[in-house]
Design an enzyme around this catalytic site. Structure first.
Site, PDB file in Angstrom:
ATOM      1  N   HIS A 181      36.069  36.150  36.210  1.00  0.00           N
ATOM      2  CA  HIS A 181      37.168  37.629  35.825  1.00  0.00           C
ATOM      3  C   HIS A 181      36.354  38.595  35.164  1.00  0.00           C
ATOM      4  CE1 HIS A 181      40.553  35.426  37.267  1.00  0.00           C
ATOM      5  NE2 HIS A 181      40.281  34.217  36.872  1.00  0.00           N
ATOM      6  N   CYS A 199      37.631  33.648  41.004  1.00  0.00           N
ATOM      7  CA  CYS A 199      37.766  33.105  40.581  1.00  0.00           C
ATOM      8  C   CYS A 199      39.010  32.432  41.835  1.00  0.00           C
ATOM      9  CB  CYS A 199      39.188  33.539  39.915  1.00  0.00           C
ATOM     10  SG  CYS A 199      39.579  31.841  38.621  1.00  0.00           S
TER      11      CYS A 199
END
Length: 370
Positions: free
Chosen positions: A288, A175
Site C-alpha cells: 500500500h 493489494c
C-alpha cells in the site's frame, strides 16, 4: 532606473572618502562632539557609493515551454469498494460503497485530480466517466465476487481497449486490485494462495537482473532502492497473494506481467509484491503506497522519511504516466461536475475504522448529464 555603469576611478574615490572620514573624525574630537563610529561610516558610504546591479539581476530567466505531448491537468478515476470502510459503523446500508481518502490524496500529491468511479452506477455512466479520466486506480479491500468483481473486470478490459487503440491509459492496482487482476488475467478465480501478511511492514527484494528503466522504480534514487531491501519501508495488509512459482507457472500471467519484487510474510513464505505489465502501462502492487503518508490506524505503518519518499515516488510515477494521456481532454464542465470535490469525506478513524477518512457513496442520480 539604476545606473548600471561601473564608476570610474574607484580606488581614487575610496581614498578620497577615507581621507574625508579621518578629517571629519579629527574635527569632531577637537570639538568634543562624538558621533558613533559606524553610523558616520555608513552615512559616508551611502552618500558617495551608488547602488550597482550585477548583470544576472537585470535579466529575467526564460521559462521552459511545456511539452505539448503531455497533459498537465490529469484526472484519475478511482473505483469505489463495497461497504463503508468502517465495518458498518459509518453506514450499514447494503448498497453503500466507499473510497478511502488516502487514495485520493495519493493522486493529488503528485498533481492530479480524482473522479470517483462508483461501482454501483449504471454501466453507461461508468463508461462515460472512463472518458473523463486519464488513468485508473483499483484500491485495496476484500470483495472478490459479484457485481464488484464484474465491474472491475469490465474496467480492466476497457483499459486494455484504450491502450490498444493508441491512447496511453495507465492503471495502478493496489493489494486487492493486484489480486483481482491475477484472477482476471489467469481466468482462474482460485489461483490465489493464503499468506500471513496482515498489518505487516516489510522489505521488498528485487528480482535479479531486473531493469528499472520504464518501471515504477525507474526514478527511485539508488540509495532508496537499496534501503527498501533492508528496511521495512512498505506496508502489507493482505491474506491472499500469489507466489513467484505459481505466477511463473501460469502462461497467461507470466506472459502479461514481469515480476519486479517479492516479499515474505510473517511465516517467511515468499509472494510476489510488485509487477509491471510487459506491453501496457499497468502496475500492480501487493503493498500500500498510500498508507505511509496518509493512514495512521495501525502502528505498523512506516512513517519514516524514507517510507514517505517511497510513497511519493510511486505517486509521481503513476501520475507521470497519466500525463501521457494527452488526447483525452474532455469538456471542463463535465470534469468539474464529477470531481471528488462534489463529495465530503467522513472521519472514520475516530470510530476505529480501517482508514482515517472515507468518501461514502449510495446510489443516486448522477451529478451531471454525462
Amino acid at each position: 532606473m539604476f545606473n548600471t555603469q561601473r564608476p570610474h576611478n574607484t580606488k581614487k574615490r575610496r581614498k578620497s572618502i577615507l581621507l574625508k572620514f579621518h578629517q571629519f573624525i579629527k574635527m569632531q574630537m577637537e570639538t568634543n562632539f562624538l558621533i558613533p563610529f559606524f553610523t558616520i561610516f555608513i552615512q559616508l558610504m551611502a552618500t558617495h557609493v551608488k547602488p550597482q546591479l550585477i548583470e544576472s539581476q537585470l535579466s529575467f530567466p526564460s521559462c521552459t515551454a511545456t511539452d505539448p505531448a503531455l497533459n498537465y491537468r490529469p484526472v484519475i478515476g478511482i473505483v469505489s469498494h463495497p461497504g463503508d470502510g468502517a465495518s458498518g459503523r459509518l453506514n450499514n446500508a447494503s448498497d453503500v460503497s466507499y473510497i478511502a481518502a488516502s487514495y485520493v490524496k495519493f493522486a493529488e500529491m503528485a498533481g492530479a485530480r480524482v473522479i470517483p468511479i462508483i461501482y454501483t452506477e449504471p454501466p453507461e455512466i461508468i463508461n462515460q466517466k472512463l472518458n473523463l479520466v486519464n488513468g485508473i486506480i483499483f484500491t485495496g479491500g476484500w470483495s472478490k465476487k459479484g457485481l464488484y468483481f464484474e465491474v472491475v473486470k469490465g474496467i480492466f478490459e476497457k483499459v486494455l481497449e484504450k491502450n490498444d487503440a493508441g491512447e496511453h491509459f495507465p492503471l495502478l492496482a493496489i493489494c486487492l486490485g493486484f489480486e483481482l487482476l491475477t484472477m482476471i488475467i489467469s481466468k482462474d478465480n482460485n489461483i490465489l494462495e493464503e499468506f500471513s501478511a496482515s498489518h505487516q511492514a516489510s522489505t521488498v527484494q528485487f528480482v535479479e537482473n531486473i531493469k528499472f528503466e520504464g518501471t515504477v522504480f525507474g526514478r527511485f534514487p539508488p540509495v532508496l532502492l537499496k534501503k527498501m531491501t533492508t528496511h521495512c519501508l512498505v506496508m502489507q495488509n493482505h491474506r491472499f497473494g500469489i507466489s513467484p512459482e505459481r505466477l511463473q507457472a501460469n502462461n497467461d500471467l507470466c506472459g502479461f506481467f514481469k515480476i519486479l519484487t517479492t516479499s515474505v510474510d510473517k511465516k517467511n513464505k515468499a509472494y510476489v509484491s510488485s509487477v509491471q505489465a510487459q506491453h501496457y502501462p499497468i502496475t500492480a502492487l501487493q503493498w500500500h503506497p498510500e498508507k505511509n503518508v496518509f493512514e495512521w490506524g495501525s502502528s505498523q505503518i512506516p512513517h519514516t522519511e524514507d517510507a514517505i519518499q517511497v510513497s511519493q515516488h510511486v505517486a509521481n510515477y503513476f501520475i507521470s504516466e497519466a500525463r501521457k494521456s494527452s488526447n483525452n481532454k474532455p469538456a471542463t464542465s463535465k470534469v468539474l461536475d464529477n470531481l471528488i470535490y462534489n463529495y465530503s469525506p467522513s472521519y472514520a478513524g475516530k470510530v476505529r475504522g480501517s482508514f482515517e477518512e472515507v468518501y461514502l457513496f449510495t446510489p443516486r442520480p448522477t451529478l451531471s448529464s454525462l
